[in-house]
Design a protein around this motif. Structure first.
Motif, short mmCIF file in Angstrom:
data_model
loop_
_atom_site.label_atom_id
_atom_site.label_comp_id
_atom_site.label_asym_id
_atom_site.label_seq_id
_atom_site.Cartn_x
_atom_site.Cartn_y
_atom_site.Cartn_z
N ASN A 109 0.85 -1.18 0.00
CA ASN A 109 0.00 0.00 0.00
C ASN A 109 0.89 1.24 0.00
N GLN A 110 0.55 2.21 -0.83
CA GLN A 110 1.36 3.42 -0.91
C GLN A 110 0.46 4.64 -1.08
N LEU A 111 0.70 5.66 -0.25
CA LEU A 111 -0.02 6.92 -0.31
C LEU A 111 0.99 8.04 -0.52
N ASP A 112 0.70 8.95 -1.47
CA ASP A 112 1.59 10.08 -1.76
C ASP A 112 0.78 11.37 -1.81
N VAL A 113 1.40 12.43 -1.35
CA VAL A 113 0.83 13.77 -1.48
C VAL A 113 1.99 14.74 -1.67
N ASN A 114 1.82 15.74 -2.52
CA ASN A 114 2.87 16.74 -2.70
C ASN A 114 2.25 18.11 -2.89
N SER A 115 3.10 19.13 -2.79
CA SER A 115 2.66 20.51 -2.91
C SER A 115 3.71 21.30 -3.67
N PHE A 116 3.24 22.29 -4.48
CA PHE A 116 4.15 23.13 -5.26
C PHE A 116 3.76 24.59 -5.11
N TYR A 117 4.81 25.46 -4.96
CA TYR A 117 4.58 26.90 -4.80
C TYR A 117 5.72 27.65 -5.45
N ASP A 118 5.36 28.70 -6.25
CA ASP A 118 6.41 29.45 -6.96
C ASP A 118 6.32 30.96 -6.78
N GLU A 119 5.63 31.44 -5.74
CA GLU A 119 5.52 32.86 -5.40
C GLU A 119 4.66 33.66 -6.38
N VAL A 120 4.16 33.02 -7.43
CA VAL A 120 3.33 33.72 -8.40
C VAL A 120 1.94 33.09 -8.46
N ASN A 121 1.89 31.78 -8.62
CA ASN A 121 0.62 31.07 -8.70
C ASN A 121 0.22 30.55 -7.32
N PRO A 122 -1.06 30.26 -7.12
CA PRO A 122 -1.48 29.69 -5.84
C PRO A 122 -0.88 28.30 -5.62
N VAL A 123 -0.84 27.88 -4.38
CA VAL A 123 -0.32 26.57 -4.03
C VAL A 123 -1.16 25.48 -4.70
N SER A 124 -0.49 24.48 -5.29
CA SER A 124 -1.19 23.35 -5.91
C SER A 124 -0.76 22.06 -5.23
N TYR A 125 -1.63 21.04 -5.32
CA TYR A 125 -1.38 19.78 -4.64
C TYR A 125 -1.56 18.60 -5.60
N GLY A 126 -0.90 17.51 -5.28
CA GLY A 126 -1.06 16.27 -6.01
C GLY A 126 -1.27 15.12 -5.04
N TYR A 127 -2.09 14.14 -5.44
CA TYR A 127 -2.41 13.02 -4.57
C TYR A 127 -2.30 11.71 -5.35
N SER A 128 -1.99 10.65 -4.64
CA SER A 128 -1.86 9.35 -5.28
C SER A 128 -2.05 8.26 -4.24
N ALA A 129 -2.71 7.17 -4.65
CA ALA A 129 -2.87 6.00 -3.79
C ALA A 129 -2.84 4.76 -4.66
N LEU A 130 -2.16 3.72 -4.19
CA LEU A 130 -2.07 2.49 -4.98
C LEU A 130 -2.09 1.27 -4.08
N GLN A 131 -2.55 0.17 -4.69
CA GLN A 131 -2.60 -1.13 -4.02
C GLN A 131 -1.99 -2.18 -4.93
N ASP A 132 -0.98 -2.90 -4.42
CA ASP A 132 -0.35 -4.01 -5.13
C ASP A 132 -0.72 -5.33 -4.47
N VAL A 133 -0.94 -6.35 -5.29
CA VAL A 133 -1.16 -7.71 -4.81
C VAL A 133 -0.35 -8.66 -5.69
N SER A 134 0.45 -9.51 -5.07
CA SER A 134 1.24 -10.50 -5.81
C SER A 134 0.96 -11.88 -5.24
N TYR A 135 0.96 -12.88 -6.14
CA TYR A 135 0.73 -14.25 -5.70
C TYR A 135 1.59 -15.19 -6.53
N GLU A 136 2.21 -16.14 -5.85
CA GLU A 136 3.04 -17.15 -6.52
C GLU A 136 2.39 -18.51 -6.31
#
Length: 347
Positions: free
Chosen positions: A220-247
């Motif tokens: 299981n993996q959760l990601d979040v990030n933020s970007f700011y450049d003093e000109v545009n408003p703050v923006s965000y990114g989100y991500s979530a993933l699920q891996d399943v493996s079977y042998e």
């Protein structure tokens, strides 16, 4: 290309030397621009370097210094690692690559992909304060004495990272990671004549959990990030993933599944995630926009000599886009499908 390297090792000491000569049938002439003023131009280049490593108890000192046949072109990297006790490790590294130093095949520890026009200092520590826990952190401060692509003046930057790992059992481990970086980049609009160079700040956080049960493995993996450049408003990114493996037990087959959702409408919030793939392939796709992605990866061992791999992956965008990519890679619609197949025969 002609080159060679020689190394001498004796107990606590190691020293070496390397030389390389490149010759082209035509002169290499990059398109003239301010940022590439000091890039290599010509038909021939000779490069040489010396490297060393000294060990004194728990202290290791190492480094390399290189020169090319261009006036003022040199690069050096020197560092040390020290482990006063088994639970603590320290690393410090200094680098200096002159703006005139631009060689082929050079690889090193650096912020940019080219080994030139950079000076910086990096310090890192890794500690295991209590059982099952590990704490890692680093600070990297760097400077570019000359302008770079997309940066029309000398610039500076810095990176910070902290990661905490927890592994209570052999089949369970997880970590929390936080990274902050500040760089500089051109900003231009319809009002200013010349681009302004402004700092850009970005932070990213991740939680990852790996665990297994019998022949099942999960991630299981959760990601979040933020970007700011003093000109545009703050923006965000989100991500979530699920891996399943079977042998499988009775069949020589392994299957890897993933389902991934992401929301990064600003390009600066794009997300990169590692994916399992067929043998010898390396896959870290960029996810930009809003949508989902899934893949199925199969590995089948027919016998000791014949093996098969198959990967089917698809990205489905939910941000109302009518096309994907551009030019010869343009795809009509909001779905992109990848199919890879590999067969290996050993004899």
């Amino acid at each position: 290309v002609i080159g060679g390297s020689v190394t001498y090792t004796y107990s606590w000491l190691q020293v070496g030397a390397t030389a390389l000569y490149n010759s082209f049938d035509h002169s290499l002439e990059p398109r003239p621009a301010n940022y590439n003023k000091f890039y290599f131009r010509g038909k021939e280049q000779t490069v040489g370097s010396v490297n060393y490593r000294v060990r004194a108890g728990k202290l290791n000192i190492f480094g390399e210094t290189a020169l090319s046949d261009r006036e003022g072109a040199w690069a050096t990297i020197n560092g040390l690692n020290f482990s006063p006790i088994s639970r603590v490790g320290l690393v410090a590294l200094h680098r200096y690559f002159s703006k005139e130093y631009d060689t082929f095949f050079a690889t090193t520890f650096s912020e940019s992909s080219r080994v030139n026009n950079e000076t910086g200092f990096y310090i890192c520590t890794e500690m295991r304060p209590i059982k099952y826990w590990k704490v890692s952190a680093y600070i990297d401060s760097y400077r570019f004495p000359w302008m770079k692509f997309g940066i029309d003046e000398p610039s500076i930057g810095k990176d910070y990272l902290v990661q905490v790992d927890y592994a209570p059992k052999r089949n369970v481990n997880m970590y929390w990671r936080f990274k902050f970086e500040e760089k500089m980049s051109n900003y231009s609009d319809t009002v200013t004549t010349m681009p302004l160079v402004l700092p850009q700040q970005k932070w990213a956080a991740r939680y990852l959990l790996n665990y297994s049960f019998g022949r099942f493995s999960f991630k299981n993996q959760l990601d979040v990030n933020s970007f700011y450049d003093e000109v545009n408003p703050v923006s965000y990114g989100y991500s979530a993933l699920q891996d399943v493996s079977y042998e499988f037990v009775r069949v020589p087959l392994r299957i890897d599944l993933r389902f991934h959702i992401f929301d990064a409408m600003n390009y600066e919030n794009r997300l990169y995630t590692y994916e399992k793939d067929v043998l010898y392939a390396f896959s870290v796709p960029m996810n930009y926009g809003m949508g989902s992605r899934y893949y199925v990866n199969l590995r089948y061992e027919l016998n000791q000599n014949i093996s098969f791999w198959l990967k089917l992956a698809q990205t489905v965008y939910a941000d109302e886009r009518a096309t994907i990519s551009s030019s010869n890679e343009e795809i009509q619609g909001n779905r992109k499908t990848d199919l890879r197949f590999l067969m290996r025969l050993k004899f």
